[in-house]
Design a protein around this motif. Structure first.
Motif, PDB file in Angstrom:
ATOM      1  N   THR A  18     -87.933 -43.101  82.170  1.00  0.00           N
ATOM      2  CA  THR A  18     -87.408 -44.220  82.953  1.00  0.00           C
ATOM      3  C   THR A  18     -86.702 -45.207  82.038  1.00  0.00           C
ATOM      4  O   THR A  18     -86.988 -45.282  80.832  1.00  0.00           O
ATOM      5  N   ALA A  19     -85.803 -45.981  82.608  1.00  0.00           N
ATOM      6  CA  ALA A  19     -85.056 -46.970  81.834  1.00  0.00           C
ATOM      7  C   ALA A  19     -85.955 -48.138  81.443  1.00  0.00           C
ATOM      8  O   ALA A  19     -87.007 -48.384  82.058  1.00  0.00           O
ATOM      9  N   ASP A  20     -85.511 -48.868  80.442  1.00  0.00           N
ATOM     10  CA  ASP A  20     -86.326 -49.995  79.973  1.00  0.00           C
ATOM     11  C   ASP A  20     -86.374 -51.144  80.968  1.00  0.00           C
ATOM     12  O   ASP A  20     -87.226 -52.030  80.850  1.00  0.00           O
ATOM     13  N   ASP A  21     -85.495 -51.128  81.970  1.00  0.00           N
ATOM     14  CA  ASP A  21     -85.522 -52.169  82.996  1.00  0.00           C
ATOM     15  C   ASP A  21     -85.977 -51.619  84.349  1.00  0.00           C
ATOM     16  O   ASP A  21     -85.801 -52.261  85.383  1.00  0.00           O
ATOM     17  N   ALA A  22     -86.594 -50.425  84.349  1.00  0.00           N
ATOM     18  CA  ALA A  22     -87.098 -49.839  85.591  1.00  0.00           C
ATOM     19  C   ALA A  22     -88.405 -50.504  86.000  1.00  0.00           C
ATOM     20  O   ALA A  22     -89.023 -51.248  85.225  1.00  0.00           O
ATOM     21  N   GLU A  23     -88.851 -50.215  87.224  1.00  0.00           N
ATOM     22  CA  GLU A  23     -90.133 -50.735  87.699  1.00  0.00           C
ATOM     23  C   GLU A  23     -91.240 -50.356  86.725  1.00  0.00           C
ATOM     24  O   GLU A  23     -91.362 -49.202  86.307  1.00  0.00           O
ATOM     25  N   ALA A  24     -92.044 -51.333  86.353  1.00  0.00           N
ATOM     26  CA  ALA A  24     -93.139 -51.085  85.418  1.00  0.00           C
ATOM     27  C   ALA A  24     -94.311 -50.435  86.146  1.00  0.00           C
ATOM     28  O   ALA A  24     -94.810 -50.964  87.141  1.00  0.00           O
ATOM     29  N   LEU A  25     -94.735 -49.277  85.646  1.00  0.00           N
ATOM     30  CA  LEU A  25     -95.923 -48.605  86.151  1.00  0.00           C
ATOM     31  C   LEU A  25     -97.042 -48.777  85.130  1.00  0.00           C
ATOM     32  O   LEU A  25     -96.868 -49.452  84.109  1.00  0.00           O
ATOM     33  N   ILE A  26     -98.201 -48.171  85.377  1.00  0.00           N
ATOM     34  CA  ILE A  26     -99.306 -48.346  84.433  1.00  0.00           C
ATOM     35  C   ILE A  26     -99.016 -47.646  83.105  1.00  0.00           C
ATOM     36  O   ILE A  26     -99.693 -47.891  82.113  1.00  0.00           O
ATOM     37  N   ARG A  27     -98.037 -46.788  83.087  1.00  0.00           N
ATOM     38  CA  ARG A  27     -97.570 -46.140  81.856  1.00  0.00           C
ATOM     39  C   ARG A  27     -96.101 -45.832  82.027  1.00  0.00           C
ATOM     40  O   ARG A  27     -95.659 -45.441  83.118  1.00  0.00           O
ATOM     41  N   ARG A  28     -95.320 -45.996  80.980  1.00  0.00           N
ATOM     42  CA  ARG A  28     -93.912 -45.598  81.024  1.00  0.00           C
ATOM     43  C   ARG A  28     -93.855 -44.090  80.764  1.00  0.00           C
ATOM     44  O   ARG A  28     -94.200 -43.633  79.669  1.00  0.00           O
ATOM     45  N   PRO A  29     -93.450 -43.300  81.755  1.00  0.00           N
ATOM     46  CA  PRO A  29     -93.539 -41.843  81.598  1.00  0.00           C
ATOM     47  C   PRO A  29     -92.596 -41.326  80.526  1.00  0.00           C
ATOM     48  O   PRO A  29     -91.477 -41.812  80.350  1.00  0.00           O
ATOM     49  N   GLN A  30     -93.092 -40.315  79.823  1.00  0.00           N
ATOM     50  CA  GLN A  30     -92.351 -39.733  78.699  1.00  0.00           C
ATOM     51  C   GLN A  30     -92.848 -38.308  78.501  1.00  0.00           C
ATOM     52  O   GLN A  30     -93.980 -38.097  78.070  1.00  0.00           O
ATOM     53  N   ASP A  31     -92.011 -37.326  78.833  1.00  0.00           N
ATOM     54  CA  ASP A  31     -92.455 -35.937  78.765  1.00  0.00           C
ATOM     55  C   ASP A  31     -91.312 -35.061  78.267  1.00  0.00           C
ATOM     56  O   ASP A  31     -90.315 -34.873  78.973  1.00  0.00           O
ATOM     57  N   PRO A  32     -91.429 -34.496  77.065  1.00  0.00           N
ATOM     58  CA  PRO A  32     -90.360 -33.648  76.538  1.00  0.00           C
ATOM     59  C   PRO A  32     -90.452 -32.197  76.977  1.00  0.00           C
ATOM     60  O   PRO A  32     -89.592 -31.395  76.603  1.00  0.00           O
ATOM     61  N   THR A  33     -91.469 -31.831  77.757  1.00  0.00           N
ATOM     62  CA  THR A  33     -91.649 -30.429  78.125  1.00  0.00           C
ATOM     63  C   THR A  33     -90.959 -30.113  79.446  1.00  0.00           C
ATOM     64  O   THR A  33     -90.915 -30.928  80.358  1.00  0.00           O
ATOM     65  N   ASP A  34     -90.446 -28.885  79.521  1.00  0.00           N
ATOM     66  CA  ASP A  34     -89.813 -28.427  80.753  1.00  0.00           C
ATOM     67  C   ASP A  34     -90.860 -28.235  81.837  1.00  0.00           C
ATOM     68  O   ASP A  34     -92.012 -27.895  81.566  1.00  0.00           O
TER      69      ASP A  34
END
Length: 681
Positions: free
Chosen positions: A516-532
């Protein structure tokens, strides 16, 4: 009060008439939970999900269950395709807590959006060791009322654990040849030498891994890589996962033999597999690969295209059957009696033998999924064509599966790339035109003047949810592929606009990328997943688009960003190659250059067209192609390159070194690893 009636998601609209007082995801729902001092039920699914429909019929349409929900919970319904960020964050929690995940996803949250109880599908009555959904609701209600402090501690601990997770993978260097060889060895160990594919049941089409193997073979000549691709593609094309009448692939097979699919058809699978089979044809000349690529592309145009020119997200697995009920696969399966009704006795016997339809059936209630068990085409091709045509016509009279008409930017980007290339390879301008129309829709409806993408649209109306990393990356990939085919530089410029947004809003200083972008809605974690997952991860898709854009424009900034982003593939590729296939494919392109091919010549000149075709059919991993007339400045790669002795010419460069220009299409094809018989008719 059910608040879903005004939504743009077809999945949410399917629940708009439920007796449950559904809320869409948003701050209002959580404010209501705080006001009432009740927990939140988060239910996440998607329109083509079979078990989502089952749970809806069993529980969300049940008045007593709805009354329990309405009294003691605030119920929030989310379309995972519209909000992949919400889905990713809470799916991570579900998988950490239960060891598995899937949809429908059922999570109970505090009014601060912190999760404390998890599950997927819950039945209306206890079975197979699972509690009923109403038992779960009663248990959560009691815990909230009687053990609030304990619930709060659990929820807070889970939220802190999720927020603290990070990806640590050492020095962010891109993969080298040894890393890619180690990935190949890992795939060889997981390869199913009998049935193709990797691992056991359920078996998903490994599209990104197949692209890596094709590129690895092109770079190294590895026969093992080529054999795994050919065996897997043939097994899928002959199996029940492939629609033997109408083209297109189901989402996955429930068995290891590709026989019985989970029948929903997803845009992303069919876009990716169209491209895989087209690339397999490019590498081998396989007639089967050509047929499947074209049939799947035609399926996309016939059944997935929307009135606005984009492509719909999915076709349901379920539809009405002959008894008036609603059943999975009813549209696609056949009994011997149904064959006889459609074809008559003689042709029904012929069709049953060819497509593997038996009295016992391969599916449920004596029905069979059509497949090609023998592998040999019949001697009477005209008879087979007539049988297929009549069966398809009979099937068209059945109640059709529902279609989710929302246009997802990322998946349309994948379709644009696939259709543009397939159209170019097989001289199908209608496919290129469809790719262009979808790209035009994304620009008109999804892209704003700040270079920001909306995730979805429906019937030409822009959705309210912001695009995520995969949207920017896959749309950029589609635009770059379209430019390579059409020669229109505007698509490169638009890809650059999107990729600049990626670098500005989605990247950190070390080259890691967030979903997600740095100005997107804040969730309990900023999602980050490099796996397909079923499609390339946004992270590695962005790396691929950045690398191609850099090769077309000479931008060091974009190439360096691609190299930094590929650092995670160095860490994951040798250990888990099945889950980072697209990153490995991009790494193959980086290791090979990628080659930069500029074709210069007058528009429509036969010599220009021959060179352009040879360039497009080259198998050099991730090679970029630009074409334009002398003096063209639309794409920087072509700019300043003259004709060669007054004739159209191709310039091939890599690793900052350019070869002498050539006007010989056969020599260009040979240089780029193209099959001369295909590239130079």
């Amino acid at each position: 009060m059910n608040r879903l009636a005004g939504m743009t998601s077809p999945y949410l609209l399917q629940h708009a008439d439920n007796p449950v007082d559904w809320w869409p995801w948003g701050p209002e729902a959580f404010e209501e939970a705080k006001r009432r001092d009740v927990p939140v039920l988060l239910s996440v699914g998607y329109s083509a999900c079979h078990w989502c429909h089952v749970m809806a019929r069993e529980s969300f349409e049940d008045e007593e269950t709805a009354a329990l929900l309405n009294e003691h919970f605030v119920s929030v319904k989310v379309d995972r395709e519209e909000r992949p960020d919400v889905d990713a964050v809470y799916m991570e929690a579900v998988q950490a807590a239960t060891g598995h995940g899937g949809w429908p996803m059922t999570v109970f949250l505090t009014p601060d959006a912190e999760p404390f109880y998890f599950g997927t599908y819950f039945p209306p009555r206890p079975r197979h060791g699972m509690p009923s959904f109403r038992q779960v609701l009663e248990g959560v209600r009691a815990a909230w009322a009687e053990r609030r402090e304990e619930v709060g501690e659990v929820a807070g601990g889970i939220a802190r654990d999720l927020a603290a997770r990070s990806l640590a993978y050492g020095a962010p260097r891109p993969p080298g040849a040894d890393d890619l060889h180690a990935a190949l060895m890992g795939l060889t160990r997981d390869f199913d030498a009998v049935h193709g594919g990797f691992g056991g049941a359920p078996k998903f089409p490994p599209s990104m891994v197949l692209e890596f193997l094709l590129r690895h073979h092109a770079r190294t000549g590895s026969e093992a890589a080529s054999q795994m691709v050919r065996a897997t593609c043939e097994a899928m094309a002959r199996g029940g996962i492939y629609d033997q009448l109408g083209g297109g692939f189901a989402r996955y097979a429930v068995d290891a033999t590709w026989t019985v699919p989970h029948f929903e058809k997803m845009l992303y699978d069919n876009a990716l597999l169209t491209r895989v089979y087209a690339h397999l044809w490019r590498a081998t000349g396989s007639g089967l690969a050509r047929r499947v690529a074209l049939e799947t592309a035609e399926f996309l145009l016939r059944e997935m295209r929307t009135e606005q020119g984009g492509f719909a997200s999915a076709l349901d697995a379920d539809s009405d059957d002959e008894s008036g009920g609603h059943a999975e696969g009813a549209y696609y399966v056949w009994t011997p009696a149904q064959l006889r009704h459609a074809l008559g006795e003689a042709d029904a016997a012929f069709a049953a033998g060819y497509f593997g339809v038996t009295e016992e059936g391969t599916f449920e209630r004596g029905a069979s999924v059509l497949q090609l068990p023998d592998g040999e085409p019949p001697s009477d091709a005209a008879r087979l064509a007539s049988v297929r045509q009549r069966l398809l016509a009979a099937r068209e009279r059945r109640p059709r599966p529902g279609r989710d008409d929302k246009v997802v930017a990322a998946w349309n980007g994948l379709a644009i790339a696939a259709l543009a290339e397939t159209g170019a390879y097989f001289d199908r301008p209608d496919l290129v035109a469809a790719a262009t129309a979808a790209a035009d829709l994304l620009v008109r409806v999804h892209l704003d003047d700040r270079g920001r993408l909306a995730r979805t649209s429906l019937a030409g109306s822009t959705g309210s949810h912001a695009g995520v990393l995969e949207d920017y990356a896959d749309v950029a990939e589609g635009f770059l592929a379209l430019s390579a085919v059409t020669g229109e530089g505007a698509w490169v410029e638009l890809a650059g606009l999107l990729l600049d947004t990626v670098l500005r809003r989605f990247a950190d200083a070390d080259g890691a990328l967030y979903d997600t972008a740095d100005d997107a809605e804040a969730l309990i974690r900023r999602p980050q997943d490099p796996t397909d997952n079923a499609a390339p991860s946004g992270w590695t898709a962005a790396a691929g688009a950045l690398l191609s854009y850099a090769a077309l424009t000479g931008s060091d900034r974009h190439r360096e960003a691609a190299e930094r982003a590929l650092g995670v593939v160095t860490a994951l590729g040798p250990r888990a190659p099945r889950y980072v296939g697209w990153g490995l494919a991009v790494a193959e392109a980086l290791l090979d250059g990628p080659r930069e091919v500029a074709v210069v010549g007058p528009d429509g000149d036969p010599a220009t067209l021959a060179l352009h075709r040879a360039a497009l059919l080259g198998t050099a991993p991730g090679a970029v192609v630009a074409v334009g007339p002398p003096g063209s400045g639309e794409v920087p790669l072509v700019e300043g390159r003259p004709l060669a002795d007054g004739r159209p010419a191709a310039y091939v460069c890599r690793h900052f070194t350019c070869e002498a220009p050539t006007s010989d299409a056969e020599a260009l094809a040979d240089n780029l690893g193209a099959l001369t018989a295909l590239a130079v008719p």
